[in-house]
Every structure is written in C-alpha cells, then in structure tokens.
Scaffold this motif. Structure first.
Motif, PDB file in Angstrom:
ATOM      1  N   ARG A   1      29.529 -28.419 -37.919  1.00  0.00           N
ATOM      2  CA  ARG A   1      30.116 -29.636 -37.343  1.00  0.00           C
ATOM      3  C   ARG A   1      31.242 -29.276 -36.377  1.00  0.00           C
ATOM      4  O   ARG A   1      31.375 -29.892 -35.314  1.00  0.00           O
ATOM      5  CB  ARG A   1      30.660 -30.514 -38.479  1.00  0.00           C
ATOM      6  N   TYR A   2      32.050 -28.266 -36.735  1.00  0.00           N
ATOM      7  CA  TYR A   2      33.125 -27.809 -35.839  1.00  0.00           C
ATOM      8  C   TYR A   2      32.550 -27.361 -34.496  1.00  0.00           C
ATOM      9  O   TYR A   2      33.093 -27.670 -33.437  1.00  0.00           O
ATOM     10  CB  TYR A   2      33.908 -26.668 -36.485  1.00  0.00           C
ATOM     11  N   LEU A   3      31.445 -26.643 -34.538  1.00  0.00           N
ATOM     12  CA  LEU A   3      30.849 -26.127 -33.304  1.00  0.00           C
ATOM     13  C   LEU A   3      30.316 -27.237 -32.407  1.00  0.00           C
ATOM     14  O   LEU A   3      30.319 -27.098 -31.175  1.00  0.00           O
ATOM     15  CB  LEU A   3      29.713 -25.152 -33.634  1.00  0.00           C
ATOM     16  N   HIS A   4      29.909 -28.356 -32.992  1.00  0.00           N
ATOM     17  CA  HIS A   4      29.207 -29.369 -32.205  1.00  0.00           C
ATOM     18  C   HIS A   4      29.988 -30.660 -31.958  1.00  0.00           C
ATOM     19  O   HIS A   4      29.591 -31.459 -31.108  1.00  0.00           O
ATOM     20  CB  HIS A   4      27.870 -29.719 -32.878  1.00  0.00           C
ATOM     21  N   THR A   5      31.079 -30.884 -32.676  1.00  0.00           N
ATOM     22  CA  THR A   5      31.823 -32.125 -32.439  1.00  0.00           C
ATOM     23  C   THR A   5      32.448 -32.110 -31.051  1.00  0.00           C
ATOM     24  O   THR A   5      32.857 -31.062 -30.544  1.00  0.00           O
ATOM     25  CB  THR A   5      32.920 -32.327 -33.492  1.00  0.00           C
ATOM     26  N   THR A   6      32.505 -33.270 -30.433  1.00  0.00           N
ATOM     27  CA  THR A   6      33.120 -33.392 -29.110  1.00  0.00           C
ATOM     28  C   THR A   6      34.554 -33.896 -29.190  1.00  0.00           C
ATOM     29  O   THR A   6      35.167 -34.173 -28.160  1.00  0.00           O
ATOM     30  CB  THR A   6      32.304 -34.363 -28.230  1.00  0.00           C
ATOM     31  N   SER A   7      35.074 -34.025 -30.402  1.00  0.00           N
ATOM     32  CA  SER A   7      36.437 -34.520 -30.570  1.00  0.00           C
ATOM     33  C   SER A   7      37.394 -33.360 -30.834  1.00  0.00           C
ATOM     34  O   SER A   7      37.288 -32.689 -31.864  1.00  0.00           O
ATOM     35  CB  SER A   7      36.511 -35.504 -31.751  1.00  0.00           C
ATOM     36  N   PRO A   8      38.341 -33.087 -29.923  1.00  0.00           N
ATOM     37  CA  PRO A   8      39.307 -32.001 -30.166  1.00  0.00           C
ATOM     38  C   PRO A   8      40.123 -32.209 -31.432  1.00  0.00           C
ATOM     39  O   PRO A   8      40.458 -31.250 -32.117  1.00  0.00           O
ATOM     40  CB  PRO A   8      40.197 -32.056 -28.909  1.00  0.00           C
ATOM     41  N   THR A   9      40.461 -33.458 -31.753  1.00  0.00           N
ATOM     42  CA  THR A   9      41.265 -33.697 -32.949  1.00  0.00           C
ATOM     43  C   THR A   9      40.461 -33.438 -34.217  1.00  0.00           C
ATOM     44  O   THR A   9      40.993 -32.917 -35.205  1.00  0.00           O
ATOM     45  CB  THR A   9      41.814 -35.131 -32.949  1.00  0.00           C
ATOM     46  N   GLU A  10      39.162 -33.776 -34.215  1.00  0.00           N
ATOM     47  CA  GLU A  10      38.344 -33.473 -35.390  1.00  0.00           C
ATOM     48  C   GLU A  10      38.143 -31.966 -35.532  1.00  0.00           C
ATOM     49  O   GLU A  10      38.071 -31.447 -36.649  1.00  0.00           O
ATOM     50  CB  GLU A  10      36.998 -34.184 -35.340  1.00  0.00           C
ATOM     51  N   LYS A  11      38.062 -31.262 -34.426  1.00  0.00           N
ATOM     52  CA  LYS A  11      37.972 -29.802 -34.506  1.00  0.00           C
ATOM     53  C   LYS A  11      39.173 -29.234 -35.273  1.00  0.00           C
ATOM     54  O   LYS A  11      39.026 -28.322 -36.098  1.00  0.00           O
ATOM     55  CB  LYS A  11      37.904 -29.194 -33.101  1.00  0.00           C
ATOM     56  N   ASN A  12      40.355 -29.764 -35.017  1.00  0.00           N
ATOM     57  CA  ASN A  12      41.549 -29.287 -35.731  1.00  0.00           C
ATOM     58  C   ASN A  12      41.429 -29.522 -37.230  1.00  0.00           C
ATOM     59  O   ASN A  12      41.779 -28.654 -38.043  1.00  0.00           O
ATOM     60  CB  ASN A  12      42.800 -29.988 -35.192  1.00  0.00           C
ATOM     61  N   ILE A  13      40.986 -30.712 -37.610  1.00  0.00           N
ATOM     62  CA  ILE A  13      40.836 -31.026 -39.039  1.00  0.00           C
ATOM     63  C   ILE A  13      39.837 -30.079 -39.693  1.00  0.00           C
ATOM     64  O   ILE A  13      40.076 -29.563 -40.803  1.00  0.00           O
ATOM     65  CB  ILE A  13      40.387 -32.492 -39.222  1.00  0.00           C
ATOM     66  N   LEU A  14      38.752 -29.805 -39.008  1.00  0.00           N
ATOM     67  CA  LEU A  14      37.736 -28.923 -39.564  1.00  0.00           C
ATOM     68  C   LEU A  14      38.239 -27.484 -39.674  1.00  0.00           C
ATOM     69  O   LEU A  14      37.978 -26.794 -40.673  1.00  0.00           O
ATOM     70  CB  LEU A  14      36.469 -28.985 -38.711  1.00  0.00           C
ATOM     71  N   LEU A  15      38.966 -27.023 -38.673  1.00  0.00           N
ATOM     72  CA  LEU A  15      39.517 -25.672 -38.745  1.00  0.00           C
ATOM     73  C   LEU A  15      40.462 -25.531 -39.931  1.00  0.00           C
ATOM     74  O   LEU A  15      40.460 -24.518 -40.640  1.00  0.00           O
ATOM     75  CB  LEU A  15      40.245 -25.325 -37.445  1.00  0.00           C
TER      76      LEU A  15
END
Length: 976
Positions: A820-834
C-alpha cells in the motif's frame, strides 16, 4: 480557614538551594528504608571535602589561564561551554568565514542543468566593492569546478572594454573557499566585476542544486531539479559569498527543456528559444531580486503545475495528480499573509509568492523569498486520506514560512550564531498566524504541549548549548538547526511577549523591521529596539534593558527550577533559583537568570494575568511579601516564563486537592513540572502520580492539552518500566485512572471537531498498547476488512489501526501495508504507513525494513530518518536498529550526506529504550569508533549518551520508589 500545617515536611532554604544529596520534598518514603550516618563519620567526610576543595582550588589557580578583562566567572564558563561545543566536531578547526575586505553588490547567474550526466554548466558575473585596498578575492565554492581561463576581473566602468586586471594566482582553499590573487590592488569603494564560468553537479542528497525522481500515475519516471541552499549550500550551485551578511541582488537566467517550466524568486521576465542536440530548450530570465542573502536564492525546473490564477499574488504548485490536495493551503495562505502584513504594518515587498510541493525535499519547508518550497506531506491535504494532525501541520508550517518573509528574509541575522532570531521568531509567530486563521483550534494553548516541552526535554541535559554560540563552518552551522534554535528560541520570545506586554512587543518588532529592512541585524539590535519601546511605554524600569534580561537566556544553556519555601505565618515566600538538569546539576554550576514571576493565590484567584508580579534580577535567592495565601498559591501562570517551579509539600498537596477548580492549562503545567522534577529525583513520584490520577478520574470532558501532557509524561514511565516486573501494575494504573477516557473514546470518527479528533488518536494509541484490549481487537478487525474487501480505515484512525494491526499481526499484514505504501498517491498516508511498518514485533521483518535504507531505491532520503526511528522506538527493534547503524555507518553517511540532521535524528531515537550500563558503554564505544567520520552528528551523540546515562541513573535511583508506589496503590486501581 486554613487547616493546621505540618511544618516538619517543608524543606529548609538550604535544602531548596542544593538538592545534590537527592533529598526529595515529599515524605511518602516506605518505613524502614532510611540510611543513618553517624556524626563522627559526617565530620570526617566534611574535613575530606574541604581538603579536596582546597586542592582543586590550587590546581585551578596555577593551571588555568587568568584574564584581567573584567569578565565574570559566568561569562568565562560560557566561553568554555562554547569551546566544548565547537570542539565536539572533528572539523572544529576549519574556519569557513570569509574576510570582510570585499562585499558583493549584484550577481548575474546563468545555469543550465545537464540531466544526462547529473551536472550543471554555468557562468556568472559578480559586482564587487572593496571595503579596503586589497589584491585578494576569496569566496565560497563546494563541488564546483571553476574554469580558470574564464576568470576575469575588471573595473565596472571598463566592463565592456578588453582591459582587465591581471591575475597572479587562483586556488581552492580548505573550508570550501576559492582564492584569486591579483597583480594589482582593488581600490576601496571602487566597483569591480568578477566574471567566470563553472561546472557543478546535480546531486541526489537534496542539498544545493539537486535532482528529484518520481513516478507519475501512468508509472513513468519523471525528473525535477530544485534548490535547497540554507544554510550553506548555495556554494554548491554557483560560486558566491555564502554568508548571510553578504546581501546582494540576484539576476537569474535558467535553461530548461521545452516540456518543463521554471520558477525563481522573482516573476518570469522573458523567455528565449535555443536549440540543443536533444531538441528545443528555453532560457528563462528573471529580473533583479531585492538585496538578500545567498541562502534565500532559489530556482526549480520541473513539470509541476499550478492551480491558482496566474494573476494572483499566491500560486500553489504541485504534481498534476496532487492539485486537488492544494486546496487547503491555497485557502489559508492569503489569510496568513494578510495577517502578518497587518501585524507588522509592512506589506509583503515582492510581486508574487510561489508555494511549491517538491517531490523530494529534506526539510519540512524552506522560506526562499518569493519561492517557498515544501515537502509534499507538509503542504498537501487530501480530504480522503489526510488526518487532523496533517491539517495542523500544513497550517503551522505554512504560517512559519510566511512569517520568515519578514523575520529572516526582510531582516536577516548577521551570522548563524543568531539563528534563533529567525527560526525562534518564525516558530513563535506561526501560532499567532494559525490562531487568526483557525480560531476554533485555540492553538495558542498548545504551546506548552509542543514548544515548551520539546525545548525543555533537550535543554534539561548538560549537553545542551546556549541559544547564541559561535560557529565557524558548515558542520557546526547545520547542527544549530535544533530544538534550541527553534523551540527554545520561540519560548524565550514568548516570555518577552508577556513580560513586555503585547503592545510594547509588537511595536518594538515593527520598528526593528523598519530600521533593518533589506539589511542584517543581531540580537543586540533587536534588544535595543525593544528597550526603547519598553522605556517609552513603561514596560521596564528606566535602568533596566531587554539585553540585560535576555543575555542571561541567550548566552548560557539551560533553564532554572524555582524552589519555593513559604513562611505561612509571616506571609512571605523565599524563592531560590538553580539550573534544572534531569541528571542533577554539578555543585559548581552558577547559572542565574532574570526571571519574570507571575503569582496568584486561592484568595486573589487571578488566573488570567500573566504580567510579572515580581522579578528575580539574576539573584540566586529572593524573599517576597505576598499577603495572605489561603489554600494554595501558584507561580508562573500558564508557564509564560521559561522555567519550572517546585513548591513546598503542603502547597503541592493543596494544588492536588483543588486541581479541578483551576484552568486546564494549569493542570497541564503542574503535571509537566511535577513529572520532570520527579524524573530528576527532586520530587517524590507520589505528587505527579496523584496529580495525574486526580485529573484522569475527574476530567469528564477529556481536555486535550492536559491529557496529552499526562499521556506523554507517562509514556516515559511506560518505556523505562517495559522490561521490569512492575510494568503490568503500571498498565493497571494507566487503565484505571483513564477509565472514563478509554470507555467513551472509540473508533467512531464522525465528529469533526478539532480537539475531539486529536484526543481520540492519543487515547486510542494507549488503549491499544495492551494486546488483550478491545482497542486491539477492533483495530485488527478494521485492518482485515481493509485487506479483504478494500474498506478503507477513516484517516484519523489510521495511525492507530495500522500500527496495532501490524504489531499484533504476521508478515502477511506487513507485506500488505508495504505494498500500500508503494502504491498510495497520498504523501500523508505514506508517512503513516512508514511509521506503522516499524511497529511489528517480528524481528526479521524489522531487519528487512532497515535493509531498505541502503538498497538505493526503496526509501527516499527525505524518509530515511522516519523509517529508522519507527524501528528504534519499537522496544523490539531498538537493538536491531543500533546494530544496523553501527554496521552500515559509512555507507549511510555517504548515501544521506550531512544535511538535515538525518543521521543525528537516528542516533537520538536510540536513547528511548536504552537503560543499562552495558548499552551506555556500547553507545559511547560506537561514538568513539567513528570520531574521524562523525560528520554533523557529534551533538546528537552527546544528547543521546546523556539521555541513556539518565535512564541508567533513573533505574538506580527511582525505580524502587515507583515500584513501591504502584504496588502500594495497586488494590485501589482495581476498584476505581
């Protein structure tokens, strides 16, 4: 009527002054555990101490150099402190400062990026004016090749002729400098032009002129080139006088391919087509900037697009697929700009502001004049995936950068030793800007929770530094971008705001900006302007100055604790100040401050006035007559002064009993002070734990700021008790006193009120810490529904749900989140996933996660510290992270460079769960093993080592007391 007081438990003045014997002010010690020392032994010990003191005095007298310059001992100690800070870096002897014999007036810069070989080609002309006759020109370069044959120096009046001044020699110098020696002297006050051509690099470390890689929605690779020059990286892009006091005007000319556009500080002036072997390119030319420092120059060449009308003052730029996520920033930016224009009574002086979400960016944002650059997650807000915390981040970072357009850009610190003059002010002012734009948030109340607590956590360590201290090179300068410059700087500015009064403070700032606009200033310039206004308005006595007060805050490290000893029968308070250190101060520490002290009692009950009732004017001790006290008294209302207060036990008990009658901000302040004092072994833990219990059991509204403070302070106990036998009882205590919060805070995120959304995340995070809790079962259920049916989790719940499910789940859950981190287009969701990927308890997964930091493609540089910290702060991952950074130090330093304190943040994150002598020795051994290659992390190591040393001491001195308290009260928890 006041009940009878037991004076036997009230400390004496001597006990308040010196707590080095670890005596605490409360008396809830278990019976039978006292240590008795005989009088003869005490006498022998005293004689030994006197002999030792005499010996030390003789050594100091004969071995330490003495100066007859009239400086106080305190000033001498500050100089020694500065020297220690400078010598903490292996590069401390390298001086990058430029001579003052020449000043630049104007740059004409032409740069063409060469994408195919990650390089740049450029030419420039610098108009110079000598301040004295000289035959030498020295300026900065870093990773730039100057074509020696192209270097020409002419008088400006002969610029179009062939006459030039003969050049004797050219060479690169240590300290990122370049020297040109001429055969003739340049004459003072005449004007000359230095012309040259150069080649540079497009690096991938997000510093200087750098290249970013990203993927568009179609999966195609895209490039962008951008700049990050602050603090000392303009010299990576073009030769320059790269110090803030060398202000000049800049004319920029950029080459770009036809599929890209360019931006710079000024509006585009004209465009010219030219042909290359790769097709048509354009030269974009920008007009002269106002006089400004090199670190504020900026340019971008990219395929980014903008949503706002080209005619508007403010335009927001981003990737095309992210344009809808710029709506919130586009809405509030004009309001914040207008607020500061009115607050400073000074219009924004440029014709435009471009606000750009850069695909890869090292800082959260950068205030380049007219071209403010952002990390995407700090600017973009997606209604479908961003959280209330993300919204707050966008607002505060945007307000911070817009405030810089005055504090930093219009008026710039003369040198980096006064970095707080821009960063402290921008941090303080961001709260005013957001409070005006989002008044329902009441964000001013959060200053205690964010800035004060952050600053004090760092500043209570002996390894802290003065706000202002000398720096001479890039390695030292980059380490100054820390909690002291930002958070503590903001705290002491807020303190000035309150003791001067809002009108005096604001009008002083307005005059300061008018006096020094387009120029440089230092802290004395600010203090003098504020003093003039304070005397004019009667905010200070005629014989007092702001400098006199504030030098005690800017030129020495730390902050004080006020130990208060009342005489209730005579209505007086005896107040003693001493530097507060978590690991307790050394007996020789003589730090003293000027302290504005606001005061109230249960009888006056004036909890709104923060105007100083009395002052400590650099005194170690004062005695104040205060009139009848009543049931309780309070100092430093709303913590407007940057210090903490330790009361006598009777007052602590009265404050506990009457806590719910006080404003919530006072609850937060008392809990924060008491927990910090207990951690430093200066107060029995019975006091703060009772304070927290009183609030938790009676606060039916679950007030955001005090609850957040309590949870944050208790987290330290939870972290340090995690592997001890008493941890389960601690969890029982936490669940019992916050039972009401845990019962009513659930996963229903339909209410969109700011405080409700923020408190929900804090409470749920703790509720999910127990594997058997309802919170854990619900989190796992929500996560599985997302995996199986695609039913997304509500944004404000994601950090809790993702982390909990991954912690309690298997590699299947981890792999799903990573995809999901690799494919989400939301920078803020990327942070949550990391962040969440580091929550797993599976150690082999944590190792695999860290390996992605060095594989060269999985994790971007801007996210490296986030990934490492997510593992290091996981109890299961601390040792894995420690082993990883030891093994791969050289590779990570090469990959991530010395910018943005990336490796420093990694080192500091290790300290949370390290609390044994062996771990302390291992950390010190690691630091010593890389001293030759420590880069900009020396201060991070100092801080981390001191924190671990504090954890070790806490286990020795406080663990038994906390264990006894929790066991003694365990039965009560079960019936709450």
């Amino acid at each position: 009527m006041v009940g009878k007081i037991d004076y036997s438990s009230v400390p004496t003045t001597g006990e308040l002054e010196n707590n080095s014997n670890q005596k605490k002010y409360t008396v809830n010690h278990p019976p039978g555990k006292n240590v008795v020392v005989s009088r003869p032994l005490c006498t022998l010990m005293a004689i030994g101490a006197i002999l030792l003191a005499v010996l030390v005095g003789l050594v100091v007298f004969f071995l330490v150099p003495r100066h007859c310059n009239g400086h106080s001992n305190q000033a001498a100690s500050l100089v020694q402190k500065d020297a220690r800070l400078l010598e903490s870096s292996p590069e401390h002897q390298i001086n990058e400062r430029l001579p003052r014999n020449i000043r630049p007036l104007h740059y004409t810069i032409q740069i063409k990026p060469e994408f195919h070989n990650l390089a740049t080609s450029g030419s420039e002309s610098i108009t110079l004016q000598p301040t004295e006759d000289t035959d030498t020109i020295i300026f900065h370069v870093n990773k730039i090749e100057i074509h020696k044959h192209s270097v020409v120096v002419k008088q400006l009046e002969n610029f179009n002729s062939s006459d030039s001044i003969p050049i004797n020699s050219q060479e690169y110098l240590e300290g990122e400098r370049y020297r040109i020696v001429l055969d003739e002297k340049l004459i003072k006050d005449k004007t000359y032009v230095l012309s040259l051509e150069f080649h540079g690099e497009l690096n991938s470390q997000l510093q200087g002129f750098y290249i970013s890689h990203y993927t568009n929605p179609s999966g195609d690779d895209r490039l962008a080139v951008s700049t990050q020059f602050s603090p000392t990286d303009a010299r990576r892009a073009f030769p320059c006088f790269d110090e803030p006091s060398f202000k000049a005007r800049f004319k920029i000319r950029l080459a770009r391919p036809s599929n890209m556009s360019s931006l710079s500080n000024m509006p585009l002036e004209k465009t010219e087509l030219f042909q290359t072997q790769n097709g048509p390119w354009y030269w974009d030319e920008y007009p002269d900037t106002p006089a400004m420092s090199t670190y504020l120059v900026s340019f971008i060449i990219s395929e980014l697009v903008q949503l706002q009308s080209p005619d508007s003052l403010i335009k927001i730029w981003a990737r095309r697929e992210y344009l809808t996520q710029t709506d919130y920033a586009g809405k509030i930016a004009p309001d914040i700009l207008s607020y500061f224009e009115n607050y400073f009574r000074t219009e924004f002086p440029l014709k435009k502001i471009d606000i750009v979400a850069v695909p890869e960016f090292g800082f959260s944002a950068m205030e380049n004049w007219g071209l403010i650059t952002f990390r995407e997650s700090s600017l973009l807000f997606d209604n479908f995936s961003s959280t209330i915390d993300d919204k707050r981040t966008v607002a505060t970072v945007l307000a911070h950068e817009i405030a810089h357009q005055w504090f930093g850009n219009l008026v710039t610190p003369k040198w980096w030793n006064d970095l707080w003059l821009k960063e402290g002010f921008a941090t303080f002012l961001q709260y005013l800007g957001v409070d005006d734009t989002e008044p329902d948030w009441h964000i001013l109340e959060e200053f205690l929770l964010t800035e004060i607590q952050q600053a004090m956590a760092f500043d209570s360590l002996e390894s802290s530094r003065p706000i202002s201290f000398e720096v001479y090179n890039s390695a030292q300068i980059k380490q100054a971008f820390d909690e002291i410059s930002y958070a503590k700087g903001a705290c002491i500015i807020r303190m000035m705001y309150f003791f001067l009064g809002e009108d005096t403070f604001r009008n002083g700032l307005i005059k300061y900006l008018q006096k020094f606009k387009y120029d440089n200033a230092d802290r004395n310039d600010l203090f003098n302007t504020l003093t003039e206004e304070a005397h004019k308005r009667g905010s200070l006595l005629s014989n007092e100055t702001v400098k006199q007060i504030m030098d005690t805050w800017t030129e020495q490290a730390g902050f004080p604790v006020l130990n208060v000893s009342p005489d209730y029968s005579r209505n007086i308070l005896k107040i003693v100040q001493k530097r507060f250190l978590t690991n307790n101060p050394s007996p020789g520490d003589r730090s003293l401050w000027w302290l504005p002290i606001s005061f109230t009692t249960s009888l006056s009950h004036d909890l709104e006035s923060t105007k100083p009732t009395f002052w400590m004017r650099g005194d170690k001790e004062i005695v104040e007559e205060i009139g009848p006290i009543g049931e309780w008294y309070l100092l430093n209302l709303n913590q407007t002064g940057y210090y903490i207060v330790n009361y006598d036990e009777h007052n602590w008990r009265q404050l506990i009993d009457n806590l719910m009658e006080l404003p919530p901000i006072i609850w937060a302040q008392l809990i924060s002070d008491a927990m910090d004092l207990a951690k430093a072994n200066q107060l029995d833990y019975d006091i703060p734990l009772r304070l927290i219990a009183k609030m938790g059991l009676n606060d039916k509204s679950i007030m955001f700021v005090p609850t957040s403070v309590a949870f944050r302070k208790l987290k330290f106990l939870g972290d340090i008790l995690y592997d001890t036998p008493v941890y389960g009882i601690f969890e029982e205590f936490h669940k019992a006193i916050f039972k009401h919060a845990y019962d009513i805070v659930d996963f229903n995120d339909n209410i969109d009120h700011y405080f409700t959304q923020r408190i929900r995340q804090i409470v749920l995070e703790f509720a999910c810490s127990n594997s058997e809790s309802r919170c854990v079962h619900q989190s796992r259920s929500l996560f599985r529904n997302w995996m199986s049916s695609g039913k997304t989790v509500l944004p404000n719940l994601r950090s809790v749900v993702y982390c909990t499910a991954i912690k309690e789940g298997s590699d299947v859950d981890w792999n799903f989140a990573y995809e999901r981190y690799l494919h989400t287009t939301s920078p803020t969701e990327k942070n949550i996933l990391l962040d969440s990927l580091g929550c797993t308890r599976l150690k082999w997964l944590l190792s695999r996660y860290l390996d992605k930091l060095i594989d060269g493609y999985s994790i971007s540089i801007q996210d490296a510290d986030r990934v490492f910290e997510s593992v290091a702060r996981n109890k299961e991952g601390t040792q894995i992270a420690f082993d990883f950074i030891r093994k791969h130090w050289d590779q990570m330093l090469s990959q991530y460079g010395d910018g943005f304190n990336i490796l420093g943040k990694m080192i500091q994150s290790l300290a949370v769960h390290l609390n044994t002598e062996f771990q302390l020795e291992e950390l010190e051994r690691f630091r010593d093993s890389i001293k030759a290659n420590i880069s900009t992390t020396s201060r991070a190591f100092e801080s981390a080592i001191e924190q671990v040393r504090g954890n070790v001491k806490w286990m020795k001195k406080n663990y038994a007391q906390v264990e006894d308290w929790l066991i003694t009260h365990q039965e009560r928890f079960q019936y709450l």
